[in-house]
Design an enzyme around this catalytic site. Structure first.
Site, PDB file in Angstrom:
ATOM      1  N   ASP A  72      -5.772   7.746  -4.940  1.00  0.00           N
ATOM      2  CA  ASP A  72      -5.246   6.752  -4.007  1.00  0.00           C
ATOM      3  C   ASP A  72      -6.353   6.231  -3.082  1.00  0.00           C
ATOM      4  O   ASP A  72      -6.922   6.997  -2.309  1.00  0.00           O
ATOM      5  CB  ASP A  72      -4.138   7.420  -3.186  1.00  0.00           C
ATOM      6  CG  ASP A  72      -3.179   6.433  -2.563  1.00  0.00           C
ATOM      7  OD1 ASP A  72      -3.560   5.267  -2.377  1.00  0.00           O
ATOM      8  OD2 ASP A  72      -2.039   6.826  -2.264  1.00  0.00           O
ATOM      9  N   ASP A  73      -6.663   4.936  -3.176  1.00  0.00           N
ATOM     10  CA  ASP A  73      -7.635   4.290  -2.288  1.00  0.00           C
ATOM     11  C   ASP A  73      -9.078   4.714  -2.528  1.00  0.00           C
ATOM     12  O   ASP A  73      -9.906   4.652  -1.624  1.00  0.00           O
ATOM     13  CB  ASP A  73      -7.300   4.543  -0.814  1.00  0.00           C
ATOM     14  CG  ASP A  73      -6.115   3.722  -0.324  1.00  0.00           C
ATOM     15  OD1 ASP A  73      -5.479   3.042  -1.133  1.00  0.00           O
ATOM     16  OD2 ASP A  73      -5.823   3.781   0.885  1.00  0.00           O
ATOM     17  N   CYS A 111      -1.219  -0.107  -3.720  1.00  0.00           N
ATOM     18  CA  CYS A 111      -0.551   1.145  -4.057  1.00  0.00           C
ATOM     19  C   CYS A 111       0.718   0.985  -4.901  1.00  0.00           C
ATOM     20  O   CYS A 111       0.740   1.266  -6.088  1.00  0.00           O
ATOM     21  CB  CYS A 111      -0.233   1.876  -2.761  1.00  0.00           C
ATOM     22  SG  CYS A 111       0.709   3.379  -2.982  1.00  0.00           S
ATOM     23  N   ARG A 115       1.374   1.382  -9.089  1.00  0.00           N
ATOM     24  CA  ARG A 115       2.202   2.463  -9.626  1.00  0.00           C
ATOM     25  C   ARG A 115       3.348   1.911 -10.473  1.00  0.00           C
ATOM     26  O   ARG A 115       3.683   2.474 -11.531  1.00  0.00           O
ATOM     27  CB  ARG A 115       2.724   3.334  -8.481  1.00  0.00           C
ATOM     28  CG  ARG A 115       1.617   4.093  -7.798  1.00  0.00           C
ATOM     29  CD  ARG A 115       1.975   4.629  -6.410  1.00  0.00           C
ATOM     30  NE  ARG A 115       0.741   4.872  -5.686  1.00  0.00           N
ATOM     31  CZ  ARG A 115       0.008   5.978  -5.801  1.00  0.00           C
ATOM     32  NH1 ARG A 115       0.420   6.955  -6.569  1.00  0.00           N
ATOM     33  NH2 ARG A 115      -1.129   6.100  -5.139  1.00  0.00           N
ATOM     34  N   LYS A 171       2.430  11.625  -5.516  1.00  0.00           N
ATOM     35  CA  LYS A 171       2.970  10.438  -4.849  1.00  0.00           C
ATOM     36  C   LYS A 171       3.792   9.589  -5.810  1.00  0.00           C
ATOM     37  O   LYS A 171       3.337   9.253  -6.901  1.00  0.00           O
ATOM     38  CB  LYS A 171       1.805   9.626  -4.267  1.00  0.00           C
ATOM     39  CG  LYS A 171       2.224   8.457  -3.395  1.00  0.00           C
ATOM     40  CD  LYS A 171       1.008   7.847  -2.707  1.00  0.00           C
ATOM     41  CE  LYS A 171       1.388   6.671  -1.815  1.00  0.00           C
ATOM     42  NZ  LYS A 171       0.214   6.141  -1.083  1.00  0.00           N
ATOM     43  N   HIS A 173       6.357   6.526  -4.579  1.00  0.00           N
ATOM     44  CA  HIS A 173       6.162   5.257  -3.871  1.00  0.00           C
ATOM     45  C   HIS A 173       6.551   4.018  -4.661  1.00  0.00           C
ATOM     46  O   HIS A 173       5.940   2.957  -4.526  1.00  0.00           O
ATOM     47  CB  HIS A 173       4.709   5.138  -3.389  1.00  0.00           C
ATOM     48  CG  HIS A 173       4.590   4.395  -2.082  1.00  0.00           C
ATOM     49  ND1 HIS A 173       3.480   3.627  -1.754  1.00  0.00           N
ATOM     50  CD2 HIS A 173       5.443   4.296  -1.035  1.00  0.00           C
ATOM     51  CE1 HIS A 173       3.646   3.096  -0.566  1.00  0.00           C
ATOM     52  NE2 HIS A 173       4.832   3.493  -0.099  1.00  0.00           N
ATOM     53  N   HIS A 261      -6.438   8.723   0.352  1.00  0.00           N
ATOM     54  CA  HIS A 261      -5.692   7.806   1.217  1.00  0.00           C
ATOM     55  C   HIS A 261      -5.733   8.302   2.668  1.00  0.00           C
ATOM     56  O   HIS A 261      -5.828   9.499   2.924  1.00  0.00           O
ATOM     57  CB  HIS A 261      -4.240   7.736   0.732  1.00  0.00           C
ATOM     58  CG  HIS A 261      -3.406   6.652   1.323  1.00  0.00           C
ATOM     59  ND1 HIS A 261      -2.856   6.736   2.580  1.00  0.00           N
ATOM     60  CD2 HIS A 261      -3.012   5.455   0.823  1.00  0.00           C
ATOM     61  CE1 HIS A 261      -2.164   5.634   2.829  1.00  0.00           C
ATOM     62  NE2 HIS A 261      -2.242   4.842   1.781  1.00  0.00           N
ATOM     63  N   ASP A 367      -5.704   3.629  -7.796  1.00  0.00           N
ATOM     64  CA  ASP A 367      -4.662   2.604  -7.687  1.00  0.00           C
ATOM     65  C   ASP A 367      -5.153   1.280  -7.115  1.00  0.00           C
ATOM     66  O   ASP A 367      -4.493   0.250  -7.261  1.00  0.00           O
ATOM     67  CB  ASP A 367      -3.472   3.121  -6.864  1.00  0.00           C
ATOM     68  CG  ASP A 367      -3.826   3.422  -5.414  1.00  0.00           C
ATOM     69  OD1 ASP A 367      -5.018   3.526  -5.073  1.00  0.00           O
ATOM     70  OD2 ASP A 367      -2.886   3.560  -4.603  1.00  0.00           O
ATOM     71  N   ASN A 368      -6.306   1.283  -6.450  1.00  0.00           N
ATOM     72  CA  ASN A 368      -6.900   0.051  -5.920  1.00  0.00           C
ATOM     73  C   ASN A 368      -8.321   0.369  -5.478  1.00  0.00           C
ATOM     74  O   ASN A 368      -8.770   1.516  -5.581  1.00  0.00           O
ATOM     75  CB  ASN A 368      -6.091  -0.533  -4.748  1.00  0.00           C
ATOM     76  CG  ASN A 368      -5.597   0.484  -3.738  1.00  0.00           C
ATOM     77  OD1 ASN A 368      -4.397   0.732  -3.612  1.00  0.00           O
ATOM     78  ND2 ASN A 368      -6.520   1.095  -3.006  1.00  0.00           N
ATOM     79  N   LYS A 411      -9.475  -3.078  -1.428  1.00  0.00           N
ATOM     80  CA  LYS A 411      -8.026  -3.015  -1.545  1.00  0.00           C
ATOM     81  C   LYS A 411      -7.375  -4.251  -0.920  1.00  0.00           C
ATOM     82  O   LYS A 411      -7.842  -4.749   0.094  1.00  0.00           O
ATOM     83  CB  LYS A 411      -7.555  -1.749  -0.824  1.00  0.00           C
ATOM     84  CG  LYS A 411      -6.055  -1.563  -0.677  1.00  0.00           C
ATOM     85  CD  LYS A 411      -5.781  -0.283   0.097  1.00  0.00           C
ATOM     86  CE  LYS A 411      -4.299  -0.066   0.340  1.00  0.00           C
ATOM     87  NZ  LYS A 411      -4.040   1.194   1.078  1.00  0.00           N
TER      88      LYS A 411
END
Length: 584
Positions: A72-73, A111, A115, A171, A173, A261, A367-368, A411
């Site tokens: 994540d991130d 995010c 997903r 996660k 989300h 994240h 994710d980004n 992002k």
């Protein structure tokens, strides 16, 4: 048995001559007959049936296990195998050395949309998650419902039909706050939280967790004491895998780390490893990453290193106390990535110990791009020393520029820095030794993950599911690329997030920041997006713009009316971070 069946094999039951089978060669061959006793022939036939059944059983057992890892991130250049020279990621680097890496693989810049797209093989708006889970614009706005809709299926829903034990750890989300939860979307086992953007049970941001659908407190005795999120999610992923092994089922594990994240939190001893290692600042430290990326063949030496964003200050002009602050932020960030890599090492070691690693397809991605939120100076706050469970730390725009070396933006945005992700593919039984450690030259996109997994599992994508018509998959399986063959993508791929738009067809890419004109780049000559060549190639430029317009209409993209600053946030946040307050 019926005579026709026996005759198809050249076996004829001659009852009139007693309990014998006559084996007769087909016309055109030398006539020859051999008499066998009924008992002997029956025994032979039964042995054939048993062998066939055993063959089917072995074939079923050999369906590959699948592990999908999403972080994540994390930026493009935060792993050693993608250029990082300070952050230590030996376990992921080893996977890359024994697997394959995409030079160019894309997410959807944010995010929840990533997903949704990853799980369904659709573009985010098609799945109902064109923005974050937090936004539900209501009926009449199908692209913005903040949850997976009923016109899509998840990878888990399809693979479960194929006999896989399906599990998620980490996660979710994509609609948990709206009643769309993993255990209702194909996952047999799950450990999740609605958002899961926290690292410790004592984190200020800690939420109720859900173990196989049962709500549990972060301090529950069903969880290890004093857990750290990256370790916890890997641990429960292995617990779920053990169930699959016990049940003699292939498994699909979706391991969705919350790291790195915000709010960035990590054990103090890991943070201490990086003390002083970022003291040269973001501008100078991008240079060795850039050179390493060229040396390893990841990027072309003809692509210039993108300049720092104009909003990113000169490191040497920062006041000493603010340099110390910014150093510590990046030390904490590095520790989060480091500990995620350590958890990956545990996962791999345990898969090897269980004897299932060789036949496990493992795919790793982010994710980004890196997160620029909170502006050039990030956030560094909390009642305790930063990096602990009670602190709130954001990497910020300046270090995000570093993490996304050599690209522009981060992002939220559809320039390469926002959508380019590391992507490692590891599968000992599916990748030849001669190919391992190399790169996949074709570019890929997360919509390609669903068709890839279904192909290796021998699964069929449904046209209907639980009475609902299902939208066709949008991606292309990349199984061919694991064998050194071309991907053979049939058409362009497009992006939209918060009015930031993009599209790619072959080597051509169009891109636009919210409320700004389209640009055109040749990704073979200029992947760092430095020279807009739209005026030189008007036909391909217009073709891609027309294609984007059709795509936006087809998948329910709506005009974005809000405004954003260069960190991808509402402009009122920008007023909090004035460069003059931090520089000399």
């Amino acid at each position: 048995m019926e005579r026709g069946v026996l005759d198809a094999f050249g076996l004829v039951n001659c009852a009139s001559r007693g309990p014998v089978f006559v084996y007769q060669l087909r016309r055109g061959r030398t006539p020859r007959a051999t008499l066998l006793t009924y008992r002997a022939m029956l025994r032979s036939f039964l042995l054939l049936v048993i062998a066939f059944c055993v063959s089917l059983s072995i074939h079923s057992a050999q369906k590959p296990n699948i592990v999908l890892v999403l972080v994540d991130d994390m930026g493009f250049a935060d792993l050693g195998c993608y250029g990082a020279d300070i952050i230590e990621t030996p376990h992921l680097d080893k996977l890359a050395a024994n697997g394959l890496r995409f030079k160019q693989f894309y997410n959807t810049a944010r995010c929840s949309p990533t997903r949704a797209s990853l799980l369904t093989g659709l573009h985010p708006h098609q799945a109902g998650v064109g923005y974050l889970e937090s936004l539900d614009k209501g009926e009449g706005h199908p692209g913005y419902r903040g949850r997976l809709n009923d016109q899509c299926v998840t990878i888990a829903e399809v693979l479960r039909e194929e006999g896989y034990l399906t599990a998620i750890s980490g996660k979710w989300h994509v609609g948990g706050s709206r009643g769309v939860v993993p255990w209702k979307r194909g996952f047999d086992r799950s450990l999740t939280a609605i958002n899961a953007a926290f690292y410790y049970p004592s984190s200020k941001q800690a939420q109720t967790m859900y173990l196989n659908g049962e709500p549990i407190d972060p301090y529950s005795d069903k969880l290890p004491k004093d857990w750290y999120a990256s370790d916890l999610f890997a641990d429960f992923g292995l617990r779920f895998i053990d169930e699959a092994i016990e049940d003699k089922k292939p498994f699909f594990l979706y391991l969705a780390f919350s790291a790195p994240h915000f709010p960035l939190q990590a054990p103090s001893e890991t943070i201490a490893k990086y003390k002083g290692k970022f003291s040269e600042g973001w501008e100078r430290l991008r240079e060795p990453i850039y050179r390493k990326q060229i040396e390893m063949g990841l990027i072309d030496a003809n692509w210039p290193l993108s300049p720092l964003h104009p909003d990113v200050p000169d490191w040497d002009k920062l006041k000493p106390e603010h340099r110390d602050r910014m150093e510590h932020i990046q030390e904490i960030y590095a520790a989060c990535v480091d500990r995620m890599d350590l958890a990956m090492g545990t996962l791999v070691d345990e898969l090897e110990e269980r004897g299932v690693f060789e036949n496990t397809l493992l795919v790793f991605m982010s994710d980004n791009g890196a997160c620029a939120e909170q502006g050039p100076f990030g956030r560094y706050s909390g009642p305790e020393r930063s990096g602990t469970a009670r602190s709130s730390v954001f990497q910020g725009q300046s270090w995000a520029n570093y993490s996304d070396t050599p690209f522009r933006m981060y992002k939220h945005f559809t320039h390469e820095g926002g959508i380019a992700t590391p992507c490692i593919v590891h599968w000992p039984d599916g990748i030849k030794k001669s190919k391992r450690g190399g790169f996949i030259e074709d570019w890929g996109h997360i919509v390609d993950v669903m068709p890839t997994f279904l192909e290796v599992a021998g699964a069929q994508y449904p046209k209907e599911y639980k009475g609902n018509k299902i939208q066709p998959m949008e991606g292309t399986s990349f199984v061919r690329t694991l064998k050194g063959k071309s991907l053979k993508r049939k058409g362009p791929v497009f992006w939209e997030h918060e009015g930031n738009r993009g599209g790619r067809l072959g080597k051509w890419k169009i891109v636009s920041i919210l409320n700004q004109p389209w640009e055109l780049y040749d990704m073979e000559k200029d992947r760092t997006e430095q020279v807009d060549i739209s005026a030189e190639h008007p036909q391909i430029f217009q073709k891609l713009i027309t294609g984007y317009d059709a795509y936006a209409k087809r998948i329910n993209v709506e005009p974005w009316t809000d405004t954003r600053n260069s960190a991808g946030q509402p402009p009122q946040i920008e007023a909090k971070y004035q460069i003059k307050d931090y520089t000399r």
